[in-house]
Design a protein around this motif. Sequence first.
Motif, PDB file in Angstrom:
ATOM      1  N   UNK A  34       0.851  -1.190   0.000  1.00  0.00           N
ATOM      2  CA  UNK A  34       0.000   0.000   0.000  1.00  0.00           C
ATOM      3  C   UNK A  34       0.885   1.237   0.000  1.00  0.00           C
ATOM      4  N   UNK A  35       0.300   2.379  -0.370  1.00  0.00           N
ATOM      5  CA  UNK A  35       1.078   3.609  -0.373  1.00  0.00           C
ATOM      6  C   UNK A  35       1.357   4.050   1.067  1.00  0.00           C
ATOM      7  N   UNK A  36       2.305   4.944   1.210  1.00  0.00           N
ATOM      8  CA  UNK A  36       2.758   5.391   2.520  1.00  0.00           C
ATOM      9  C   UNK A  36       1.683   6.012   3.378  1.00  0.00           C
ATOM     10  N   UNK A  37       0.818   6.800   2.776  1.00  0.00           N
ATOM     11  CA  UNK A  37      -0.241   7.453   3.544  1.00  0.00           C
ATOM     12  C   UNK A  37      -1.202   6.423   4.125  1.00  0.00           C
ATOM     13  N   UNK A  38      -1.574   5.432   3.319  1.00  0.00           N
ATOM     14  CA  UNK A  38      -2.471   4.398   3.792  1.00  0.00           C
ATOM     15  C   UNK A  38      -1.814   3.577   4.920  1.00  0.00           C
ATOM     16  N   UNK A  39      -0.537   3.227   4.746  1.00  0.00           N
ATOM     17  CA  UNK A  39       0.184   2.473   5.793  1.00  0.00           C
ATOM     18  C   UNK A  39       0.229   3.275   7.081  1.00  0.00           C
ATOM     19  N   UNK A  40       0.522   4.580   6.969  1.00  0.00           N
ATOM     20  CA  UNK A  40       0.581   5.423   8.165  1.00  0.00           C
ATOM     21  C   UNK A  40      -0.771   5.429   8.873  1.00  0.00           C
ATOM     22  N   UNK A  41      -1.850   5.618   8.100  1.00  0.00           N
ATOM     23  CA  UNK A  41      -3.190   5.661   8.678  1.00  0.00           C
ATOM     24  C   UNK A  41      -3.547   4.341   9.356  1.00  0.00           C
ATOM     25  N   UNK A  42      -3.269   3.218   8.675  1.00  0.00           N
ATOM     26  CA  UNK A  42      -3.603   1.910   9.234  1.00  0.00           C
ATOM     27  C   UNK A  42      -2.767   1.623  10.481  1.00  0.00           C
ATOM     28  N   UNK A  43      -1.481   1.946  10.441  1.00  0.00           N
ATOM     29  CA  UNK A  43      -0.634   1.715  11.615  1.00  0.00           C
ATOM     30  C   UNK A  43      -1.084   2.566  12.794  1.00  0.00           C
ATOM     31  N   UNK A  44      -1.455   3.830  12.547  1.00  0.00           N
ATOM     32  CA  UNK A  44      -1.942   4.698  13.627  1.00  0.00           C
ATOM     33  C   UNK A  44      -3.230   4.131  14.199  1.00  0.00           C
ATOM     34  N   UNK A  45      -4.088   3.623  13.339  1.00  0.00           N
ATOM     35  CA  UNK A  45      -5.335   3.011  13.797  1.00  0.00           C
ATOM     36  C   UNK A  45      -5.054   1.774  14.646  1.00  0.00           C
ATOM     37  N   UNK A  46      -4.140   0.941  14.194  1.00  0.00           N
ATOM     38  CA  UNK A  46      -3.765  -0.252  14.962  1.00  0.00           C
ATOM     39  C   UNK A  46      -3.159   0.130  16.309  1.00  0.00           C
ATOM     40  N   UNK A  47      -2.297   1.125  16.287  1.00  0.00           N
ATOM     41  CA  UNK A  47      -1.607   1.566  17.500  1.00  0.00           C
ATOM     42  C   UNK A  47      -2.602   1.996  18.580  1.00  0.00           C
ATOM     43  N   UNK A  48      -3.631   2.719  18.178  1.00  0.00           N
ATOM     44  CA  UNK A  48      -4.599   3.212  19.160  1.00  0.00           C
ATOM     45  C   UNK A  48      -5.619   2.153  19.567  1.00  0.00           C
ATOM     46  N   UNK A  49      -5.827   1.143  18.726  1.00  0.00           N
ATOM     47  CA  UNK A  49      -6.851   0.148  19.043  1.00  0.00           C
ATOM     48  C   UNK A  49      -6.309  -1.084  19.764  1.00  0.00           C
ATOM     49  N   UNK A  50      -4.988  -1.209  19.864  1.00  0.00           N
ATOM     50  CA  UNK A  50      -4.429  -2.397  20.517  1.00  0.00           C
ATOM     51  C   UNK A  50      -4.674  -2.375  22.012  1.00  0.00           C
ATOM     52  N   UNK A  51      -5.008  -3.525  22.580  1.00  0.00           N
ATOM     53  CA  UNK A  51      -5.122  -3.590  24.033  1.00  0.00           C
ATOM     54  C   UNK A  51      -3.742  -3.411  24.666  1.00  0.00           C
ATOM     55  N   UNK A  52      -3.681  -2.879  25.886  1.00  0.00           N
ATOM     56  CA  UNK A  52      -2.385  -2.657  26.540  1.00  0.00           C
ATOM     57  C   UNK A  52      -1.554  -3.932  26.693  1.00  0.00           C
ATOM     58  N   UNK A  53      -2.206  -5.090  26.709  1.00  0.00           N
ATOM     59  CA  UNK A  53      -1.477  -6.351  26.867  1.00  0.00           C
ATOM     60  C   UNK A  53      -0.704  -6.735  25.606  1.00  0.00           C
ATOM     61  N   UNK A  54      -1.035  -6.134  24.482  1.00  0.00           N
ATOM     62  CA  UNK A  54      -0.388  -6.491  23.219  1.00  0.00           C
ATOM     63  C   UNK A  54       0.843  -5.624  23.014  1.00  0.00           C
ATOM     64  N   UNK A  55       2.014  -6.239  22.968  1.00  0.00           N
ATOM     65  CA  UNK A  55       3.259  -5.467  22.869  1.00  0.00           C
ATOM     66  C   UNK A  55       3.441  -4.800  21.504  1.00  0.00           C
ATOM     67  N   UNK A  56       3.618  -3.492  21.518  1.00  0.00           N
ATOM     68  CA  UNK A  56       3.796  -2.759  20.267  1.00  0.00           C
ATOM     69  C   UNK A  56       5.141  -3.059  19.611  1.00  0.00           C
ATOM     70  N   UNK A  57       6.153  -3.375  20.394  1.00  0.00           N
ATOM     71  CA  UNK A  57       7.481  -3.677  19.845  1.00  0.00           C
ATOM     72  C   UNK A  57       7.447  -4.911  18.947  1.00  0.00           C
ATOM     73  N   UNK A  58       6.574  -5.864  19.294  1.00  0.00           N
ATOM     74  CA  UNK A  58       6.527  -7.119  18.549  1.00  0.00           C
ATOM     75  C   UNK A  58       5.259  -7.250  17.707  1.00  0.00           C
ATOM     76  N   UNK A  59       4.586  -6.129  17.487  1.00  0.00           N
ATOM     77  CA  UNK A  59       3.461  -6.087  16.560  1.00  0.00           C
ATOM     78  C   UNK A  59       3.953  -5.341  15.325  1.00  0.00           C
ATOM     79  N   UNK A  60       4.084  -6.072  14.227  1.00  0.00           N
ATOM     80  CA  UNK A  60       4.707  -5.531  13.025  1.00  0.00           C
ATOM     81  C   UNK A  60       3.775  -5.734  11.828  1.00  0.00           C
ATOM     82  N   UNK A  61       3.020  -4.697  11.461  1.00  0.00           N
ATOM     83  CA  UNK A  61       2.182  -4.816  10.260  1.00  0.00           C
ATOM     84  C   UNK A  61       3.073  -4.973   9.018  1.00  0.00           C
ATOM     85  N   UNK A  62       2.748  -5.955   8.207  1.00  0.00           N
ATOM     86  CA  UNK A  62       3.529  -6.205   6.995  1.00  0.00           C
ATOM     87  C   UNK A  62       2.685  -5.882   5.771  1.00  0.00           C
ATOM     88  N   UNK A  63       3.237  -5.060   4.889  1.00  0.00           N
ATOM     89  CA  UNK A  63       2.605  -4.700   3.623  1.00  0.00           C
ATOM     90  C   UNK A  63       3.445  -5.347   2.533  1.00  0.00           C
TER      91      UNK A  63
END
Length: 177
Positions: A94-123
């Motif tokens: 996907x283009x950069x803008x879409x990736x940024x938007x999706x990653x920001x959405x994922x970042x805010x919707x993840x439960x605190x128990x889910x580690x952000x360091x080891x959550x890696x969206x792959x495009x």
Amino acid sequence: MRLLRTLAFTLFALPCALAAPQNQSPPAAILPPVTAYALDRAKVTLPADFTAPLNLLILSFQRDQQSVVDGWLPVLTPGAPSVQTWLLPISPRANGLYRWWLNASLRTSLPPSQPRRYTVPLYVDKGHFLRTLQVSSEQEVVLLLTDKAGHVLWRTTGPATDSKKAALDGFVSKMGR
């Protein structure tokens, strides 16, 4: 005449036997090299950045699969220091803008128990990526246990069940937790 038949059979059968595959097993599934950004914004290259001897990759393909991913997380708390869990939401390139938007959405919707360091969206080129890992369907969450080099050692699909948890735990124990 018999000699001629035997000679003809030998001349035909021998090249065919030599050309036939000899007990070749299919190529082993391996994580193809991929560089992306984890949700903590760190650049990650997999499998090169694997530090644990065993890595549990949880591949999800659709947003509605998050509940299945969440079902696996309590099982995979850091009880075994030799296993690192990676959450890998898989999306097409996907283009950069879409990736940024999706990653920001994922970042805010993840439960605190889910580690952000080891959550890696792959495009990625999903077809190539999934063929290399020998994943045939995106309909279910896929769990892959790999070694440090990314070779797939164990796999399962779908929600966490007692039998799947026991199989994973048994395999990890066998590998020398």
